[in-house]
Design a protein around this motif. Structure first.
Motif, short mmCIF file in Angstrom:
data_model
loop_
_atom_site.label_atom_id
_atom_site.label_comp_id
_atom_site.label_asym_id
_atom_site.label_seq_id
_atom_site.Cartn_x
_atom_site.Cartn_y
_atom_site.Cartn_z
N VAL A 37 0.83 -1.20 0.00
CA VAL A 37 0.00 0.00 0.00
C VAL A 37 0.87 1.26 0.00
O VAL A 37 0.60 2.22 -0.74
N LEU A 38 1.91 1.26 0.80
CA LEU A 38 2.80 2.42 0.84
C LEU A 38 3.56 2.57 -0.49
O LEU A 38 3.78 3.70 -0.96
N PHE A 41 1.14 4.19 -2.93
CA PHE A 41 1.01 5.62 -2.59
C PHE A 41 2.21 6.40 -3.10
O PHE A 41 2.06 7.46 -3.74
N VAL A 45 2.05 9.46 -6.03
CA VAL A 45 2.40 10.87 -5.80
C VAL A 45 3.65 11.26 -6.58
O VAL A 45 3.83 12.42 -6.95
N GLY A 111 0.89 14.89 -1.26
CA GLY A 111 0.38 13.70 -0.59
C GLY A 111 0.26 13.92 0.91
O GLY A 111 1.02 14.69 1.50
N LEU A 113 -0.33 11.42 4.38
CA LEU A 113 -0.44 10.09 4.98
C LEU A 113 -0.99 10.23 6.39
O LEU A 113 -0.46 11.02 7.18
N TRP A 115 -1.56 7.52 8.96
CA TRP A 115 -1.32 6.10 9.19
C TRP A 115 -1.72 5.75 10.63
O TRP A 115 -0.94 5.92 11.55
N ARG A 142 -2.83 13.01 -3.30
CA ARG A 142 -3.30 11.73 -2.77
C ARG A 142 -3.31 11.72 -1.23
O ARG A 142 -2.41 12.25 -0.59
N LEU A 144 -3.63 8.85 1.90
CA LEU A 144 -3.66 7.45 2.32
C LEU A 144 -4.04 7.42 3.79
O LEU A 144 -3.36 7.99 4.64
N LEU A 209 -7.19 4.83 -0.16
CA LEU A 209 -6.39 5.74 -0.96
C LEU A 209 -7.34 6.61 -1.77
O LEU A 209 -8.18 6.10 -2.51
N THR A 211 -8.17 10.57 -3.85
CA THR A 211 -7.61 11.66 -4.65
C THR A 211 -8.36 12.96 -4.35
O THR A 211 -9.60 12.97 -4.29
#
Length: 214
Positions: A37-38, A41, A45, A111, A113, A115, A142, A144, A209, A211
């Motif tokens: 997944v990372l 991502f 980007v 981007g 993140l 997490w 993006r 995530l 994920l 946009t």
């Protein structure tokens, strides 16, 4: 940063920072889905993209994103967590602050993140949180978002013997997707994996994920 949940979150992670960092130091070694997944991502980007790791903790994900070619900085409430992040990632920038009030210009990032760091935000503050993510992202940027799946919070009391307690909220991917859409995001992909007994997990893990729309 005066809201009760922010104070409680900062106090909890300040107390457990070193134990937490030791416990999860090598977590990606046994998490192929998370690695994938990372990687996706980072590819979306693009190399050199400006990315914020919000709720970065000890910086392990920030370091991984940097290794994948992103220009990343980390933000966290806990100064104890940030001290570890700076110690273990000396080439990266880490700042203290709240995800709800980012000192970042509108549209400045490619981007974001988040997490497992939205899990301490009360449900009624999620729309504001996602609106802030959208504000700092350029159109097409993006997001995530990672979190545990479920309907009932899990209370962590006195981890590693520290006298602190904090609720870890579980969310439903469908509901989170709706909130993201209301904040100006379009879902790109949704990944859910089942709990791994070897990792002592009790809940499925979700990775959304999205946009930022124009």
């Amino acid at each position: 940063m005066t809201a009760d949940f922010l104070t409680a979150t900062r106090t909890f992670y300040d107390a457990i920072a070193e134990d937490y960092a030791d416990r999860f130091r090598s977590e990606f070694a046994n998490r192929p889905v998370e690695r994938a997944v990372l990687d996706v991502f980072a590819e979306l980007v693009g190399s050199g993209a400006e990315v914020a790791d919000l709720g970065c903790g000890p910086g392990r994900v920030s370091g991984r994103l940097a290794a994948l070619g992103l220009s990343v900085f980390g933000l966290d409430l806990s100064e104890s967590m940030l001290a570890i992040a700076r110690r273990e990632n000396p080439g990266l920038r880490f700042v203290q602050g709240s995800m709800l009030e980012l000192e970042v210009a509108d549209g400045a990032l490619d981007g974001v993140l988040c997490w497992y760091s939205s899990i301490h935000t009360p449900a009624d503050r999620l729309p504001s949180l996602f609106a802030e993510f959208r504000r700092v992202l350029a159109p097409g940027g993006r997001l995530l978002l990672a979190f545990q799946v479920g309907d009932v919070a899990r209370k962590h009391a006195q981890p590693w013997g520290h006298p602190v307690t904090l609720d870890f909220e579980r969310r439903r991917p469908e509901h989170m997707t709706e909130l993201l859409a209301e904040a100006g995001f379009t879902l790109y992909s949704a990944t859910v994996r089942q709990p791994d007994a070897d990792l002592e997990e009790t809940s499925p893990q979700a990775f959304l994920l999205a946009t930022a729309t124009a």
